[in-house]
Design an enzyme around this catalytic site. Structure first.
Site, PDB file in Angstrom:
ATOM      1  N   GLU A 327       0.846  -1.189   0.000  1.00 34.33           N
ATOM      2  CA  GLU A 327       0.000   0.000   0.000  1.00 34.33           C
ATOM      3  C   GLU A 327       0.885   1.244   0.000  1.00 34.33           C
ATOM      4  OE1 GLU A 327      -4.132  -1.115   2.278  1.00 34.33           O
ATOM      5  OE2 GLU A 327      -2.530  -0.264   3.492  1.00 34.33           O
ATOM      6  N   CYS A 328       0.657   2.132  -0.946  1.00 36.51           N
ATOM      7  CA  CYS A 328       1.329   3.430  -1.002  1.00 36.51           C
ATOM      8  C   CYS A 328       2.847   3.260  -0.942  1.00 36.51           C
ATOM      9  CB  CYS A 328       0.803   4.344   0.094  1.00 36.51           C
ATOM     10  SG  CYS A 328       1.192   6.095  -0.184  1.00 36.51           S
ATOM     11  N   GLY A 329       3.490   3.557   0.194  1.00 40.84           N
ATOM     12  CA  GLY A 329       4.932   3.375   0.290  1.00 40.84           C
ATOM     13  C   GLY A 329       5.344   1.936   0.044  1.00 40.84           C
TER      14      GLY A 329
END
Length: 436
Positions: A327-329
């Site tokens: 997720e994201c990073g």
């Protein structure tokens, strides 16, 4: 029976978090059991709440969660003496289109739970106009009750007197006034860029804030203004499916953005979670059946992650036989490369073709509704997921199969579709709940 309050303000940056932490610690120091919540999609503040109260705090979100889920989450405050829900942005600020049970505004939570609102007002550069703003917020929505205000960053006794008189004339209770006091401010580098667990001094800051607020705010009056509250039984629990039976979860300073309710829901469903640290060059638990890389700050540690060959090779080996999701990073680390703010390109794990850059920062912020075109751990193709995106990276390449059709809160299609290659998947949004 617990008593509930919502701490809100006309806008961001007025002092909601500082007041919430100070009240929580001050009442805890008096022997009260204090339970905090955070309204809206914030990963940072719940960790600070836990530091102040000694009790885990979770997010409640009217755009992504239905009333039953919110009722289930807030029921943890049933044994508390006082429950504080810290708002986000301004009291009525949300998105234009209604979500599951509201627009994401803090006022939704106040009305839904029947908790009065304590407004933090910063009258810098104002006097009587501050009362007009408070009165407007009081009268804007019939179902939201204003308990009173706390004035913050008061310039002088004369300034305080002018504002107090205007508020009293408007029939608005003033619980206290805080003079400017730089030593207790919790600046953005503490509340946005650095996590609570990294702050060795956070306990001292909260203690000082509690001492200062106790000197200038009538804590007993605030407590009396809270509404008596008994949690209503929830028809359903959390609408969250664990991604696997045994989950290898990346967890360190680079990977820390996981909503607490998600981890609790996974465990409640019988899943086991084993953590590992990519920054310490650790690898996922070989006994796990899925690996999950949450968001965080990989851009601040990109050089170290690129140098940790054991971690990168171990993750690649894991992905040969089992699913890996980021997720994201975490999604960025699953990609081919990440360019940091100085323009230095760092090799990532290469499980996906994504390339991102922080050299030219661009904020991506908002709620996301994703219809999965391919499965991710815990969710089948076709599932509709609600989440939130917040990052400053720019996509240089996203060549793999799109993972989902993603819309923002207005229904507009966005380019951050996520990616899927083999057993690796990733999204830019952080999952909050699946649509029922």
């Amino acid at each position: 029976m617990a008593a509930g309050l919502v701490i809100s303000a006309p806008a961001s940056g007025v002092g909601k978090t500082t007041l919430t932490l100070a009240l929580a610690r001050a009442w805890r120091n008096r022997g009260l059991r204090v339970q905090c919540f955070k309204s809206g999609p914030d990963y940072i503040d719940p960790a600070f709440h836990a530091a102040a109260t000694g009790r885990a705090s979770v997010n409640v979100d009217s755009w992504a969660m239905d009333r039953s889920t919110i009722a289930h989450l807030v029921s943890r405050g049933a044994d508390a003496d006082i429950v504080l829900a810290e708002g986000s942005m301004g009291l009525f600020d949300g998105v234009a289109a209604r979500g599951v049970s509201g627009t994401g505004a803090s006022a939704d939570i106040a009305e839904m739970l029947g908790w009065p609102v304590v407004l933090v007002i910063d009258p810098s550069g104002q006097a009587q106009t501050a009362a007009a703003i408070a009165a407007g917020l009081r009268d804007y929505r019939a179902g939201v009750q204003l308990a009173g205000v706390v004035l913050n960053r008061i310039a002088s006794p004369r300034h305080e007197d002018l504002v107090r008189r205007a508020l009293n004339d408007s029939g608005i209770a003033v619980f206290g006034a805080l003079p400017r006091h730089a030593e207790i401010s919790l600046p953005k580098r503490h509340l946005g860029l650095v996590q609570a667990e990294e702050q060795a001094e956070i306990g001292k800051l909260i203690d000082e804030a509690a001492r200062f607020v106790a000197e200038h705010v009538d804590l007993d009056a605030v407590l009396r203004a809270a509404a008596g509250w008994s949690p209503q039984p929830a028809a359903n629990g959390l609408n969250v499916t664990p991604p696997g039976q045994r989950i290898a979860l990346a967890r360190d300073a680079a990977f820390s953005f996981v909503y607490p309710h998600m981890l609790e829901a996974w465990r409640a469903a019988g899943a086991e979670i084993s953590t590992f640290s990519p920054l310490a060059d650790e690898v996922p638990d070989t006994a796990a059946d899925v690996c999950w890389l949450p968001g965080g700050y990989p851009e601040l540690h990109a050089g170290k992650l690129a140098a940790n060959a054991r971690f990168r090779n171990g993750l690649r080996t894991f992905a040969e036989t089992r699913p890996v999701h980021g997720e994201c990073g975490g999604y960025m680390v699953l990609g081919t490369a990440l360019t940091d703010a100085e323009g230095v390109r760092h090799e990532m794990t290469g499980l996906l073709g994504l390339e991102t850059s922080f050299a030219k920062r661009r904020m991506h912020l908002g709620y996301r509704l994703a219809a999965l075109a391919a499965p991710i751990p815990g969710h089948q193709a076709g599932a509709r997921l609600r989440g939130h995106e917040f990052h400053y990276s720019t996509i240089l390449a996203q060549p793999d199969t799109p993972l989902a059709v993603v819309h923002d809160a207005t229904g507009a299609v966005i380019a951050e579709t996520g990616s899927q290659r083999g057993r690796a998947t990733g999204t830019f949004f952080h999952l909050i709940a699946e649509d029922r």
